[in-house]
Write an enzyme that holds these catalytic residues in place. Sequence first.
Site, PDB file in Angstrom:
ATOM      1  N   GLU A   1     -91.049  32.046  84.757  1.00 17.70           N
ATOM      2  CA  GLU A   1     -90.021  32.442  83.800  1.00 17.70           C
ATOM      3  C   GLU A   1     -88.741  32.929  84.491  1.00 17.70           C
ATOM      4  O   GLU A   1     -87.979  33.707  83.904  1.00 17.70           O
ATOM      5  CB  GLU A   1     -90.560  33.517  82.863  1.00 17.70           C
ATOM      6  CG  GLU A   1     -91.678  32.993  81.965  1.00 17.70           C
ATOM      7  CD  GLU A   1     -92.032  33.975  80.858  1.00 17.70           C
ATOM      8  OE1 GLU A   1     -91.869  33.610  79.691  1.00 17.70           O
ATOM      9  OE2 GLU A   1     -92.463  35.096  81.172  1.00 17.70           O
TER      10      GLU A   1
ATOM     11  N   HIS B   1     -88.111  41.724  82.661  1.00 22.18           N
ATOM     12  CA  HIS B   1     -88.958  41.015  81.687  1.00 22.18           C
ATOM     13  C   HIS B   1     -90.395  41.490  81.857  1.00 22.18           C
ATOM     14  O   HIS B   1     -91.009  41.264  82.900  1.00 22.18           O
ATOM     15  CB  HIS B   1     -88.878  39.502  81.874  1.00 22.18           C
ATOM     16  CG  HIS B   1     -89.870  38.781  80.995  1.00 22.18           C
ATOM     17  ND1 HIS B   1     -89.806  38.849  79.613  1.00 22.18           N
ATOM     18  CD2 HIS B   1     -90.959  38.045  81.280  1.00 22.18           C
ATOM     19  CE1 HIS B   1     -90.815  38.170  79.110  1.00 22.18           C
ATOM     20  NE2 HIS B   1     -91.537  37.681  80.099  1.00 22.18           N
TER      21      HIS B   1
HETATM   22 ZN    ZN Z   1     -93.266  36.632  79.920  1.00 22.91          ZN
END
Ligand code: ZN
Length: 250
Positions: free
Chosen positions: A88, A107
């Site tokens: 990600e 995140h």
């Molecule tokens: Zn994630």
Amino acid sequence: MTTFEPGQLQDLRQRLADACRVLGVLGLASGNTGHLSVRVPDSDNLLIRARGPAESGVRYTTPAEILEVTPDGEIASGAAPGLLPPQEVFIHTEVYRARSDVTSVVHVHPPTVVLFTITDLPLLPIFGAYDPGALKIATDGIANYDRSVLISNPKLGHDLAAALGSKHVCMMRGHGITATGASIEEAALRAISLNELAEMNYRARLLGTPRPISDEDLAAFTRVGSAPQMSNRVGALWRYYQRFTGIVEG
Ligand SMILES: [Zn+2]
């Protein structure tokens, strides 16, 4: 090319690793999932927590587990066996591309916040003096990203950045959160505040029906935000969390 002093880059790696450890100890990131990043000064690159078979987990992140990656998510420096950019990474690269005011991105997947993304229940401004920082998260407005997929390509990263818009934090349905800041510590503190807001809303709903504080009191807290006591709130509060979590002894 990075014109930054190598020692200063190492300092950023240490601060990023410290922030990972703080969020891990506080329970905002369990196991290996979650990553923080920061822009490399005088460069388009970023530093980010690595994933892969050689990682220690968010709570135990070391500076050696921080990679420098390009705006396309490719390793620029710090390559080591078993360490790769997170799948990600595009959360980070695309938020930086869209937001010149953002220097650091967090995140993580805090369980209580994720519960609110699943149930569509709002995070209400239910307290004031108890935690003005967490109240500010509610009053500043929280963005929402409605998909639950891994943000594993630039297109999805672009969509997430569009959902974030000009907000500081975004709740991602059935997934987690993205928090931003002008520094590593500010982004991490916003993640902590969002989690605190969710914890209190959750517990209030267990007891009864949460009632937001009055508009009058909300307005009063907006004014309090500019008081001298609130200046450098980030520095003082971050030192507290470093000591509270044992990252820095004192
Ligand atoms: Zn994630």
